[in-house]
Design a protein around this motif. Sequence first.
Motif, PDB file in Angstrom:
ATOM      1  N   GLN A 135      32.461 -21.530  39.192  1.00 15.18           N
ATOM      2  CA  GLN A 135      31.616 -20.363  38.946  1.00 15.18           C
ATOM      3  C   GLN A 135      31.280 -20.237  37.457  1.00 15.18           C
ATOM      4  O   GLN A 135      30.169 -19.856  37.085  1.00 15.18           O
ATOM      5  N   GLU A 136      32.246 -20.573  36.602  1.00 15.86           N
ATOM      6  CA  GLU A 136      32.008 -20.449  35.168  1.00 15.86           C
ATOM      7  C   GLU A 136      31.004 -21.476  34.668  1.00 15.86           C
ATOM      8  O   GLU A 136      30.382 -21.288  33.619  1.00 15.86           O
ATOM      9  N   GLN A 142      24.380 -21.400  27.664  1.00 16.08           N
ATOM     10  CA  GLN A 142      23.551 -22.515  27.207  1.00 16.08           C
ATOM     11  C   GLN A 142      22.251 -22.556  28.017  1.00 16.08           C
ATOM     12  O   GLN A 142      22.216 -22.164  29.184  1.00 16.08           O
ATOM     13  N   THR A 143      21.179 -23.039  27.395  1.00 12.72           N
ATOM     14  CA  THR A 143      19.869 -23.055  28.044  1.00 12.72           C
ATOM     15  C   THR A 143      19.265 -24.455  28.006  1.00 12.72           C
ATOM     16  O   THR A 143      19.575 -25.254  27.113  1.00 12.72           O
ATOM     17  N   PRO A 144      18.369 -24.762  28.965  1.00 16.21           N
ATOM     18  CA  PRO A 144      17.649 -26.041  28.894  1.00 16.21           C
ATOM     19  C   PRO A 144      16.858 -26.184  27.603  1.00 16.21           C
ATOM     20  O   PRO A 144      16.737 -27.282  27.058  1.00 16.21           O
ATOM     21  N   ALA A 222      24.644 -30.736  29.577  1.00 17.98           N
ATOM     22  CA  ALA A 222      23.232 -30.773  29.955  1.00 17.98           C
ATOM     23  C   ALA A 222      22.832 -32.214  30.229  1.00 17.98           C
ATOM     24  O   ALA A 222      23.255 -33.133  29.518  1.00 17.98           O
ATOM     25  N   LEU A 223      22.031 -32.408  31.257  1.00 22.91           N
ATOM     26  CA  LEU A 223      21.436 -33.709  31.534  1.00 22.91           C
ATOM     27  C   LEU A 223      19.940 -33.593  31.272  1.00 22.91           C
ATOM     28  O   LEU A 223      19.263 -32.750  31.860  1.00 22.91           O
ATOM     29  N   ALA A 224      19.439 -34.426  30.371  1.00 24.19           N
ATOM     30  CA  ALA A 224      18.013 -34.439  30.045  1.00 24.19           C
ATOM     31  C   ALA A 224      17.403 -35.748  30.532  1.00 24.19           C
ATOM     32  O   ALA A 224      17.802 -36.824  30.082  1.00 24.19           O
TER      33      ALA A 224
END
Length: 283
Positions: A135-136, A142-144, A222-224
């Motif tokens: 859930q955390e 953090q944002t895209p 994050a995966l970009a």
Amino acid sequence: MNAEKHPAQDVAEAYVSSLFVPAAPIRLDCILPSSFGVIQHQSQVIITTLEGLASKSIGIVEAMPSYKNNSTVETVIKPGPMTWMYDDIAAILLEFVIIIDGEEVLGGAGAFGMLKTDSGWMISGIESALQPSTQELHSTSQTPEGALHRVESFIEHLKQHDWSGMIADCLPGGGITLSRVSGYKTLPFPDLIEQLKRILSQRGDLVEELHDVEIKVLGNLALAWTPFTVSLEAEINMDTNDNSPVPAGRSPQLNPPVIQISGDVIHELAESVQRDVDMMDID
């Protein structure tokens, strides 16, 4: 993003299922051993090769208060992994939970770089973030946009030949895996940047344009997925064009010429530019 299950996903899931389990054999058959792996847990960031990642991940589990020498440990993949693919590369983002003696103790997310080799799909890089619960992972601040800013910063520093800025955009101790016709090659980030410096000093300036970017964020991970087109702006004169002979009786048509080289992820940049330009004649 591919909605259907990709064969590379089976490899990633098999590796994760054994990654945090002390009694499980290390799945060296799933990885390119010299590639890089990262695990973030609490304030700790572990950076190592994929070959060394298993022992580091097991150490995290064994340090949990609920773990005992005879504990039963499972790593369970949650439904809904996401997969992106292009030619012989793929990226997979999945969630998992670590269970000790029937109790969920950690939630995790993993971003996997995948490379298709003669032996099949192999893991060419891992970034993993652990939280007390899954859930955390979804309540992150953090944002895209923040992740994309770092990618764009790296590209802008490349354009400006700001090598120290490029280093500052990279995780210290990390690196990349390059897919080559003859196989694969791993490079620490400083070596990648030194290679780019050498290429640009010989070939001219690079302009990289991203398109159809997709970014997914889970916790601190994050995966970009960043398809791109690279333009190489080369110097030109009457006799030679970026060290490529101009055929007799013909003159260059562009001033300066621009070579379009298609790629799919920034990991392809360093050697593919040099290889493809070496093979090209510019009219």
